[in-house]
Design a protein around this motif. Structure first.
Motif, short mmCIF file in Angstrom:
data_model
loop_
_atom_site.label_atom_id
_atom_site.label_comp_id
_atom_site.label_asym_id
_atom_site.label_seq_id
_atom_site.Cartn_x
_atom_site.Cartn_y
_atom_site.Cartn_z
N MET A 65 40.50 54.30 31.91
CA MET A 65 40.25 53.50 30.44
C MET A 65 39.87 54.77 29.33
N THR A 113 43.63 49.79 37.06
CA THR A 113 43.63 50.19 35.06
C THR A 113 44.79 50.56 34.77
N SER A 116 47.24 48.38 35.21
CA SER A 116 47.33 47.10 34.84
C SER A 116 47.95 47.76 33.07
N ASN A 117 48.40 49.02 33.11
CA ASN A 117 48.84 50.02 31.71
C ASN A 117 47.51 49.69 31.20
N GLY A 118 46.17 49.34 31.56
CA GLY A 118 44.70 50.18 30.63
C GLY A 118 44.76 48.49 29.97
N ASN A 119 45.06 47.66 30.85
CA ASN A 119 44.75 45.98 30.44
C ASN A 119 43.26 45.78 31.58
N TRP A 120 42.40 45.99 31.43
CA TRP A 120 41.24 45.67 31.57
C TRP A 120 40.97 44.35 31.55
N GLN A 121 40.86 43.51 30.38
CA GLN A 121 40.52 42.46 30.27
C GLN A 121 40.81 41.38 31.59
N MET A 122 42.09 41.65 32.21
CA MET A 122 42.70 41.28 33.19
C MET A 122 41.47 42.13 34.96
N VAL A 123 41.65 43.20 34.28
CA VAL A 123 41.68 43.91 35.53
C VAL A 123 40.23 43.19 36.40
#
Length: 157
Positions: A65, A113, A116-123
């Motif tokens: 991130m 990360t 997932s294109n920066g979708n840390w909430q899913m990662v």
């Protein structure tokens, strides 16, 4: 039955379960497998392997991130590459700390990360549950091997 065969059997069963569960919970199946792989390759055993895997994966998400956010500060493409180089160096330097000394775990978290294109909430939950599945795969495989191993009884000769 060897430990490898027993772990292979339980890994197959739990991989199928993870595939179903991750979809049902809306998690990233592939990221969970990255967490699982982190556990299997961790430089420790048991609970310490779980902790080190989780901590390094999470630090990798953080660093990923940082790279994503700092790379958007400028429209100059080379800035993103320089930031990636500096952060990669920091990802390695953090390995001086005992609980962060598993560099591949950090890079796996960072790569997840990015993927997932920066979708840390899913990662994050996907990686963490994946680490737990990795631990369950190994421990259940060792349990299976012990249960199926012929018991050597004391014999009087």
């Amino acid at each position: 039955m060897s430990a490898l065969v027993a772990i292979s059997i339980t890994t197959g069963i739990l991989s199928a379960l993870w595939g179903w569960l991750s979809v049902a919970l809306g998690l990233l199946t592939w990221a969970g497998f990255m967490g699982c792989s982190t556990y299997f390759a961790a430089p420790a055993e048991g609970k310490k392997a779980v902790a080190i895997s989780m901590l390094t994966n999470l630090s990798g998400v953080f660093w990923g991130m940082v790279i994503i956010q700092l790379s958007t500060v400028s429209n100059i493409e080379v800035i993103g590459y320089i930031i990636t180089g500096i952060v990669s160096m920091l990802m390695c330097i953090q390995a001086k700390k005992e609980w962060l000394n598993y560099i591949p775990g950090t890079f796996l978290g960072c790569c997840a990360t990015f993927a997932s294109n920066g979708n840390w909430q899913m990662v994050v939950p996907s990686l963490l549950v994946g680490v737990l599945f990795g631990a369950m795969m190994k421990s259940s495989g060792l349990w299976l091997q012990a249960k199926l191993q012929p018991q050597i009884k004391n014999q009087v000769v």
